[in-house]
Design a protein around this motif. Structure first.
Motif, PDB file in Angstrom:
ATOM      1  N   PRO A  17       0.887  -0.965   0.102  1.00 21.23           N
ATOM      2  CA  PRO A  17      -0.035  -0.034   0.161  1.00 21.23           C
ATOM      3  C   PRO A  17       1.250   1.161  -0.120  1.00 21.23           C
ATOM      4  O   PRO A  17       1.385   0.945   0.623  1.00 21.23           O
ATOM      5  CB  PRO A  17      -0.934   0.209   1.126  1.00 21.23           C
ATOM      6  CG  PRO A  17      -0.280  -1.598   1.858  1.00 21.23           C
ATOM      7  CD  PRO A  17       0.736  -1.643   1.121  1.00 21.23           C
ATOM      8  N   SER A  22      -5.021   4.138   2.000  1.00 24.45           N
ATOM      9  CA  SER A  22      -4.990   2.906   1.955  1.00 24.45           C
ATOM     10  C   SER A  22      -5.826   2.126   1.002  1.00 24.45           C
ATOM     11  O   SER A  22      -6.617   1.141   0.201  1.00 24.45           O
ATOM     12  CB  SER A  22      -6.531   2.462   2.743  1.00 24.45           C
ATOM     13  OG  SER A  22      -7.752   3.591   2.931  1.00 24.45           O
ATOM     14  N   LYS A  23      -5.667   3.833  -0.423  1.00 27.03           N
ATOM     15  CA  LYS A  23      -5.955   3.248  -1.712  1.00 27.03           C
ATOM     16  C   LYS A  23      -5.574   2.797  -2.706  1.00 27.03           C
ATOM     17  O   LYS A  23      -4.793   1.419  -2.991  1.00 27.03           O
ATOM     18  CB  LYS A  23      -7.201   4.583  -2.061  1.00 27.03           C
ATOM     19  CG  LYS A  23      -8.289   5.017  -1.525  1.00 27.03           C
ATOM     20  CD  LYS A  23      -8.914   5.995  -1.923  1.00 27.03           C
ATOM     21  CE  LYS A  23     -10.372   5.999  -1.106  1.00 27.03           C
ATOM     22  NZ  LYS A  23     -10.989   7.177  -1.414  1.00 27.03           N
ATOM     23  N   TYR A  25      -1.344   1.473  -4.547  1.00 26.88           N
ATOM     24  CA  TYR A  25      -0.434   0.952  -4.057  1.00 26.88           C
ATOM     25  C   TYR A  25       1.472   2.039  -4.272  1.00 26.88           C
ATOM     26  O   TYR A  25       0.750   1.822  -5.953  1.00 26.88           O
ATOM     27  CB  TYR A  25      -0.286  -0.609  -4.555  1.00 26.88           C
ATOM     28  CG  TYR A  25      -0.594  -0.401  -5.563  1.00 26.88           C
ATOM     29  CD1 TYR A  25       0.179  -0.812  -6.373  1.00 26.88           C
ATOM     30  CD2 TYR A  25      -2.454  -0.789  -6.564  1.00 26.88           C
ATOM     31  CE1 TYR A  25      -0.139  -1.141  -8.094  1.00 26.88           C
ATOM     32  CE2 TYR A  25      -2.452  -0.633  -8.108  1.00 26.88           C
ATOM     33  CZ  TYR A  25      -1.508  -1.200  -8.595  1.00 26.88           C
ATOM     34  OH  TYR A  25      -2.037  -0.801  -9.674  1.00 26.88           O
ATOM     35  N   ASN A 205       1.356  -5.861   3.411  1.00 23.51           N
ATOM     36  CA  ASN A 205       0.376  -4.357   4.119  1.00 23.51           C
ATOM     37  C   ASN A 205       1.416  -3.600   4.424  1.00 23.51           C
ATOM     38  O   ASN A 205       0.432  -2.619   4.790  1.00 23.51           O
ATOM     39  CB  ASN A 205       0.163  -5.573   5.868  1.00 23.51           C
ATOM     40  CG  ASN A 205      -0.398  -6.517   5.762  1.00 23.51           C
ATOM     41  OD1 ASN A 205      -1.793  -6.613   4.771  1.00 23.51           O
ATOM     42  ND2 ASN A 205      -0.748  -7.065   6.915  1.00 23.51           N
ATOM     43  N   THR A 255      -6.269   0.597  -7.561  1.00 21.90           N
ATOM     44  CA  THR A 255      -6.430   0.344  -5.816  1.00 21.90           C
ATOM     45  C   THR A 255      -5.711  -1.356  -5.466  1.00 21.90           C
ATOM     46  O   THR A 255      -6.089  -2.208  -5.871  1.00 21.90           O
ATOM     47  CB  THR A 255      -7.480   0.133  -5.398  1.00 21.90           C
ATOM     48  OG1 THR A 255      -8.243  -1.144  -5.913  1.00 21.90           O
ATOM     49  CG2 THR A 255      -8.629   1.381  -5.550  1.00 21.90           C
ATOM     50  N   TYR A 256      -5.218  -1.496  -4.420  1.00 19.02           N
ATOM     51  CA  TYR A 256      -4.187  -2.424  -3.767  1.00 19.02           C
ATOM     52  C   TYR A 256      -5.337  -3.824  -3.197  1.00 19.02           C
ATOM     53  O   TYR A 256      -4.872  -4.833  -3.901  1.00 19.02           O
ATOM     54  CB  TYR A 256      -3.802  -1.966  -1.901  1.00 19.02           C
ATOM     55  CG  TYR A 256      -2.684  -2.823  -1.416  1.00 19.02           C
ATOM     56  CD1 TYR A 256      -2.095  -3.426  -1.608  1.00 19.02           C
ATOM     57  CD2 TYR A 256      -3.630  -3.662  -0.529  1.00 19.02           C
ATOM     58  CE1 TYR A 256      -1.149  -4.206  -0.888  1.00 19.02           C
ATOM     59  CE2 TYR A 256      -3.278  -4.677   0.774  1.00 19.02           C
ATOM     60  CZ  TYR A 256      -1.976  -5.152  -0.077  1.00 19.02           C
ATOM     61  OH  TYR A 256      -1.154  -6.022   0.983  1.00 19.02           O
ATOM     62  N   THR A 257      -6.006  -2.721  -2.461  1.00 22.55           N
ATOM     63  CA  THR A 257      -7.599  -4.361  -2.734  1.00 22.55           C
ATOM     64  C   THR A 257      -8.004  -4.914  -3.916  1.00 22.55           C
ATOM     65  O   THR A 257      -8.380  -6.248  -3.831  1.00 22.55           O
ATOM     66  CB  THR A 257      -8.713  -3.556  -2.182  1.00 22.55           C
ATOM     67  OG1 THR A 257      -8.176  -2.945  -0.583  1.00 22.55           O
ATOM     68  CG2 THR A 257      -9.508  -4.949  -1.387  1.00 22.55           C
ATOM     69  N   SER A 258      -8.145  -3.902  -5.236  1.00 23.96           N
ATOM     70  CA  SER A 258      -8.375  -4.617  -6.648  1.00 23.96           C
ATOM     71  C   SER A 258      -7.521  -5.422  -7.063  1.00 23.96           C
ATOM     72  O   SER A 258      -7.820  -6.193  -7.744  1.00 23.96           O
ATOM     73  CB  SER A 258      -9.489  -3.538  -7.276  1.00 23.96           C
ATOM     74  OG  SER A 258      -8.035  -2.243  -7.824  1.00 23.96           O
ATOM     75  N   LEU A 260      -5.235  -6.862  -5.791  1.00 19.22           N
ATOM     76  CA  LEU A 260      -4.931  -8.358  -4.274  1.00 19.22           C
ATOM     77  C   LEU A 260      -6.314  -9.377  -5.245  1.00 19.22           C
ATOM     78  O   LEU A 260      -5.959 -10.705  -5.024  1.00 19.22           O
ATOM     79  CB  LEU A 260      -5.191  -8.137  -2.785  1.00 19.22           C
ATOM     80  CG  LEU A 260      -5.497  -8.855  -2.467  1.00 19.22           C
ATOM     81  CD1 LEU A 260      -3.885  -9.605  -2.292  1.00 19.22           C
ATOM     82  CD2 LEU A 260      -4.957  -8.723  -0.477  1.00 19.22           C
ATOM     83  N   ASP A 261      -7.529  -8.991  -5.383  1.00 21.48           N
ATOM     84  CA  ASP A 261      -8.144  -9.676  -5.342  1.00 21.48           C
ATOM     85  C   ASP A 261      -8.706 -10.570  -6.328  1.00 21.48           C
ATOM     86  O   ASP A 261      -8.756 -11.821  -7.144  1.00 21.48           O
ATOM     87  CB  ASP A 261      -9.836  -8.761  -5.257  1.00 21.48           C
ATOM     88  CG  ASP A 261      -9.828  -8.846  -3.551  1.00 21.48           C
ATOM     89  OD1 ASP A 261      -9.505  -9.101  -2.763  1.00 21.48           O
ATOM     90  OD2 ASP A 261     -10.845  -7.703  -3.819  1.00 21.48           O
TER      91      ASP A 261
END
Length: 357
Positions: A17, A22-23, A25, A205, A255-258, A260-261
């Protein structure tokens, strides 16, 4: 032309990140030292050659001693008729034997060991899990602190088999489950020496502290995909086509989350080996990739540059399906006009993406 030598290797696209948000990366890349770089400021993802130590049966014995369930190793193995050779089981036999004391190995495991070891050797990042971390085989990689880091880094750099010694000493196992199969590339056939490389993606993380190994690494860089491409365009770094291609398709994920998914889901779909077939169009080089109308059924047998009797524009006009890259000065232009193989991301053009920002 005699078949070129292709050395097996693995790399890690390490994703963290962006600090303070938090969005989005950043990715880790490193500048090769002047003694190891192909050209000045060559910049790569951490990685390197597969070593016989990565294929030692002692690793399998250690996993068993450590209490790693066999099912957790087996789920890393993809069984498919169209797996590229670099990810096919080695030796004779079947996948079902890979956890036994045998020379038959699953490349999904040995190449992950290769990538994790090289990441530690080059930048001092240890992607490993403790007994506590094994309670959850989640998709985010675990980072471990290493006492006497510089000393251990040099020991492993000088003798790769010491990586197992390090893991035993710290009571950890390489985090195979934190590495997600991303892509595979082979050097163009006309190159006498080259590489076959599997790229894995790993998520952490937070940005870990780095220790650059001085004989191999001149500088470490954390940045966004589009910023790395901007640096390439300005001549601040120099990237080979695989790195440019991977950064080009990461531009579309914000985004980091997208990311990763996507990486976790896509890794189960397998990998198509990208073996560039090279054409020359009035002095311009075009490298075509799987699915392109000018791709050939057995690209690994093409050992020479194919001459096309026409311009770059004429070459493109004869193609409906386009999957290729061309050189424009120090920057490669990547083109793909259909759904990518293995449900992967479609690379974006750098200039088009800049205009959206």
């Amino acid at each position: 032309m005699k078949a070129g030598i292709r050395r097996t290797s693995a790399s890690v696209i390490l994703v963290a990140p962006n600090e303070g948000t938090s969005k989005d990366y950043k990715l880790l890349m490193l500048k090769r030292s002047d003694t190891t770089a192909v050209v000045l400021n060559q910049t790569v993802f951490p990685g390197g050659l597969l070593d016989e130590a990565d294929e030692s049966v002692a690793w399998l014995q250690y996993f068993e001693e450590f209490g790693v369930p066999q099912k957790e190793l087996r789920r890393l193995v993809l069984i498919s008729n169209d797996r590229p050779a670099i990810l096919a089981p080695q030796g004779t036999g079947c996948y079902d034997r890979f956890f036994k004391n045998t020379i038959i190995w699953s490349r999904e495991i040995t190449l992950r060991l290769n990538a994790i070891r090289e990441c530690f050797e080059e930048v001092g990042v240890l992607l490993c899990r403790s007994h506590e971390d094994l309670k959850d085989f989640g998709p985010v990689a675990s980072l471990q602190n290493v006492p006497n880091l510089k000393s251990w880094q040099q020991r492993v750099h000088n003798k790769p088999s010491e990586f197992l010694t390090l893991c035993r000493e710290l009571k950890v196992v390489p985090d195979l489950w934190g590495l997600h199969e991303w892509s595979a590339w082979t050097s163009p056939g006309f190159m006498r020496k080259g590489y076959e490389t599997v790229f894995f993606m790993a998520f952490v993380n937070s940005q870990p502290n780095l220790l650059a190994e001085p004989s191999e690494v001149k500088e470490t860089l954390w940045s966004t995909p589009i910023e790395f491409l901007r640096m390439t365009k300005l001549g601040e770094i120099w990237l080979l086509p695989p790195q440019i291609y991977e950064l080009s398709r990461l531009m579309g994920v914000k985004t980091y989350t997208s990311l990763l998914d996507f990486a976790v889901k896509r890794s189960a779909l397998g990998t198509t080996m990208f073996v560039p077939v090279t054409y020359e169009c009035e002095g311009r080089m075009v490298f075509v990739l799987p699915g392109d109308d000018f791709y050939v059924p057995e690209p690994h047998l093409v050992r020479e540059i194919i001459s096309f009797p026409g311009t770059l524009e004429e070459f493109k006009s004869r193609s409906k399906q386009i999957h290729r890259y061309t050189s424009e000065g120090s920057v490669f232009n990547v083109e793909l006009n259909f759904t990518p193989p293995n449900n992967h991301l479609k690379p974006l053009k750098f200039l088009q993406e800049r205009q959206k920002l």
